[in-house]
Design a protein around this motif. Structure first.
Motif, PDB file in Angstrom:
ATOM      1  N   LEU A 285       4.950 -12.022   5.312  1.00 60.91           N
ATOM      2  CA  LEU A 285       5.461 -11.032   4.371  1.00 60.91           C
ATOM      3  C   LEU A 285       4.724 -11.115   3.035  1.00 60.91           C
ATOM      4  N   LEU A 286       4.388 -12.325   2.616  1.00 61.78           N
ATOM      5  CA  LEU A 286       3.632 -12.504   1.379  1.00 61.78           C
ATOM      6  C   LEU A 286       2.234 -11.903   1.506  1.00 61.78           C
ATOM      7  N   ILE A 287       1.614 -12.069   2.669  1.00 61.46           N
ATOM      8  CA  ILE A 287       0.289 -11.484   2.898  1.00 61.46           C
ATOM      9  C   ILE A 287       0.385  -9.962   2.867  1.00 61.46           C
ATOM     10  N   ALA A 288       1.431  -9.411   3.487  1.00 61.32           N
ATOM     11  CA  ALA A 288       1.631  -7.961   3.455  1.00 61.32           C
ATOM     12  C   ALA A 288       1.838  -7.474   2.031  1.00 61.32           C
ATOM     13  N   ALA A 289       2.582  -8.235   1.230  1.00 60.58           N
ATOM     14  CA  ALA A 289       2.786  -7.872  -0.182  1.00 60.58           C
ATOM     15  C   ALA A 289       1.467  -7.940  -0.947  1.00 60.58           C
ATOM     16  N   TYR A 290       0.670  -8.962  -0.658  1.00 60.05           N
ATOM     17  CA  TYR A 290      -0.635  -9.117  -1.310  1.00 60.05           C
ATOM     18  C   TYR A 290      -1.510  -7.894  -1.029  1.00 60.05           C
ATOM     19  N   ILE A 291      -1.558  -7.473   0.222  1.00 61.38           N
ATOM     20  CA  ILE A 291      -2.396  -6.332   0.591  1.00 61.38           C
ATOM     21  C   ILE A 291      -1.852  -5.040  -0.009  1.00 61.38           C
ATOM     22  N   THR A 292      -0.533  -4.920  -0.081  1.00 63.95           N
ATOM     23  CA  THR A 292       0.055  -3.744  -0.724  1.00 63.95           C
ATOM     24  C   THR A 292      -0.377  -3.657  -2.180  1.00 63.95           C
ATOM     25  N   VAL A 293      -0.303  -4.777  -2.883  1.00 65.51           N
ATOM     26  CA  VAL A 293      -0.754  -4.814  -4.275  1.00 65.51           C
ATOM     27  C   VAL A 293      -2.231  -4.444  -4.364  1.00 65.51           C
ATOM     28  N   SER A 294      -3.011  -4.886  -3.385  1.00 61.27           N
ATOM     29  CA  SER A 294      -4.444  -4.594  -3.383  1.00 61.27           C
ATOM     30  C   SER A 294      -4.724  -3.097  -3.338  1.00 61.27           C
TER      31      SER A 294
ATOM     32  N   LYS B 227       4.439  11.273  -8.655  1.00 57.35           N
ATOM     33  CA  LYS B 227       3.403  11.392  -7.632  1.00 57.35           C
ATOM     34  C   LYS B 227       2.797  10.023  -7.309  1.00 57.35           C
ATOM     35  N   TYR B 228       2.580   9.236  -8.347  1.00 60.82           N
ATOM     36  CA  TYR B 228       2.024   7.900  -8.112  1.00 60.82           C
ATOM     37  C   TYR B 228       3.046   7.017  -7.390  1.00 60.82           C
ATOM     38  N   ALA B 229       4.307   7.148  -7.753  1.00 61.25           N
ATOM     39  CA  ALA B 229       5.354   6.377  -7.070  1.00 61.25           C
ATOM     40  C   ALA B 229       5.393   6.714  -5.582  1.00 61.25           C
ATOM     41  N   GLY B 230       5.176   7.985  -5.250  1.00 60.75           N
ATOM     42  CA  GLY B 230       5.121   8.375  -3.846  1.00 60.75           C
ATOM     43  C   GLY B 230       3.961   7.708  -3.124  1.00 60.75           C
ATOM     44  N   ALA B 231       2.788   7.650  -3.786  1.00 55.57           N
ATOM     45  CA  ALA B 231       1.630   6.977  -3.191  1.00 55.57           C
ATOM     46  C   ALA B 231       1.894   5.485  -3.015  1.00 55.57           C
ATOM     47  N   VAL B 232       2.564   4.871  -3.991  1.00 48.98           N
ATOM     48  CA  VAL B 232       2.906   3.450  -3.899  1.00 48.98           C
ATOM     49  C   VAL B 232       3.865   3.208  -2.730  1.00 48.98           C
ATOM     50  N   ALA B 233       4.826   4.091  -2.567  1.00 52.95           N
ATOM     51  CA  ALA B 233       5.776   3.955  -1.458  1.00 52.95           C
ATOM     52  C   ALA B 233       5.047   4.014  -0.122  1.00 52.95           C
TER      53      ALA B 233
ATOM     54  N   VAL C 123      -4.334   5.587   2.693  1.00 56.25           N
ATOM     55  CA  VAL C 123      -3.911   5.635   1.295  1.00 56.25           C
ATOM     56  C   VAL C 123      -4.714   6.678   0.536  1.00 56.25           C
ATOM     57  N   GLY C 124      -6.006   6.785   0.834  1.00 54.35           N
ATOM     58  CA  GLY C 124      -6.838   7.796   0.188  1.00 54.35           C
ATOM     59  C   GLY C 124      -6.374   9.213   0.487  1.00 54.35           C
ATOM     60  N   VAL C 125      -5.909   9.433   1.701  1.00 51.32           N
ATOM     61  CA  VAL C 125      -5.394  10.755   2.066  1.00 51.32           C
ATOM     62  C   VAL C 125      -4.156  11.100   1.241  1.00 51.32           C
ATOM     63  N   VAL C 126      -3.239  10.155   1.147  1.00 50.29           N
ATOM     64  CA  VAL C 126      -1.997  10.411   0.412  1.00 50.29           C
ATOM     65  C   VAL C 126      -2.255  10.534  -1.084  1.00 50.29           C
ATOM     66  N   ALA C 127      -3.031   9.600  -1.658  1.00 53.37           N
ATOM     67  CA  ALA C 127      -3.283   9.611  -3.098  1.00 53.37           C
ATOM     68  C   ALA C 127      -4.112  10.820  -3.509  1.00 53.37           C
ATOM     69  N   GLY C 128      -5.096  11.186  -2.702  1.00 50.56           N
ATOM     70  CA  GLY C 128      -5.935  12.334  -3.030  1.00 50.56           C
ATOM     71  C   GLY C 128      -5.194  13.651  -2.984  1.00 50.56           C
ATOM     72  N   ASP C 129      -4.089  13.669  -2.258  1.00 48.12           N
ATOM     73  CA  ASP C 129      -3.315  14.909  -2.103  1.00 48.12           C
ATOM     74  C   ASP C 129      -2.241  15.077  -3.176  1.00 48.12           C
ATOM     75  N   THR C 130      -2.029  14.070  -4.017  1.00 55.22           N
ATOM     76  CA  THR C 130      -0.899  14.070  -4.943  1.00 55.22           C
ATOM     77  C   THR C 130      -0.834  15.322  -5.820  1.00 55.22           C
TER      78      THR C 130
END
Length: 288
Positions: free
Chosen positions: A181-190, A131-137, A97-104
């Motif tokens: 799936l809920l755990i995966a969603a939790y980590i995504t939000v994190s 750009k942020y939406a791309g990182a979220v995706a 995530v740091g790679v993608v977000a840092g490159d935005t």
């Protein structure tokens, strides 16, 4: 009363569609990059390695040793996905995530394409949002990759059946899939707060590697600080504080307190970092 020029009306009418077109282009570029697929493949390999290592082990895993739920994998393959997510949260997911977000923004500035993006009637705030939406995706894709790979490896290599929760209750395979799936969603939000931090750092530099490294280092520093009892007063404010707090999703009934606290903390980081990123980006010289 003078009529508005036709060209102005056309540009104004086109503006709503510009953002969606820009978002589509951003997602297309992001998920067509070899680097993106290399990171997703590496994430998918983590649960596979865990499952194979446990399968080939000559002795059962000692309870309490290794990552959470590792000792339960041989009893039920559905725990492979959860264990893999636990393993990936501290380093592998923040790294990608740091790679993608840092490159935005820094990546566009470094390649000289930022000025051309701003020539379109999108505006700087809309570009930041895209750009942020791309990182979220990517956060969604990365977490889903680990969960899906873990589920597949678990089904193939181990028996699958009803799951015993931390509360002692037993649930069906279907309901346990929903919990995963809920755990995966939790980590995504994190990871959304970290993505906002990466976006902010990316507006301060034209060197994408520097923004990537800074974002990843901050994720490590936050986790280190969160484990120092002397800084207990600071822990609730650290963006990584709730990263592994999804245990309530493995109880009956589900308690949504930790999910809500995590979402609220990440929303705070998104708001603050988003405002700072816009303040910096709105005055950023993209023509030099």
């Amino acid at each position: 009363m003078s009529a508005e020029p036709a060209g102005h009306r056309t540009a104004a009418a086109a503006r709503p569609g510009v953002g969606w077109a820009l978002l589509g282009s951003e997602l297309s570029v992001l998920f067509r990059r070899l680097r993106t697929w290399a990171m997703l493949i590496a994430l998918a390999a983590v649960p596979l390695l865990i499952a194979v290592a446990v399968k080939l082990s000559s002795r059962p895993t000692t309870p309490g040793r290794g990552p959470l739920f590792l000792d339960r994998i041989t009893q039920n393959g559905l725990f492979v996905a959860v264990t893999a997510l636990v393993v990936c949260v501290p380093l592998f997911l923040p790294l990608t995530v740091g790679v993608v977000a840092g490159d935005t923004i820094a990546g566009e500035a470094n390649s000289g394409t930022l000025r051309y993006l701003l020539l379109a009637p999108a505006g700087r705030i809309r570009l930041l949002l895209v750009k942020y939406a791309g990182a979220v995706a990517f956060c969604f894709a990365a977490t889903a990759t680990v969960a899906a790979s873990g589920a597949l490896a678990g089904v193939v290599l181990f028996p699958v059946g009803p799951v015993t929760l931390l509360s002692g209750d037993t649930i069906s395979v279907g309901e346990s899939t929903v919990r995963s799936l809920l755990i995966a969603a939790y980590i995504t939000v994190s990871l959304l707060g970290l993505s906002a931090i990466g976006l902010l750092i990316s507006t301060f530099t034209d060197i994408p590697v520097g923004a990537m490294a800074a974002t990843i280092v901050l994720s490590v520093v936050s986790q280190v600080l969160d484990n120092l009892p002397q800084l207990e007063w600071l822990h609730p404010w650290l963006f990584s504080h709730h990263w592994l707090g999804f245990a309530d999703l493995l109880r009956q009934p589900i308690s949504w307190t930790s999910f809500g606290d995590n979402a609220l903390l990440q929303a705070g980081y998104i708001s603050v970092c988003g405002a700072l990123a816009y303040a910096k980006f709105s005055s950023k010289d993209v023509l030099s």
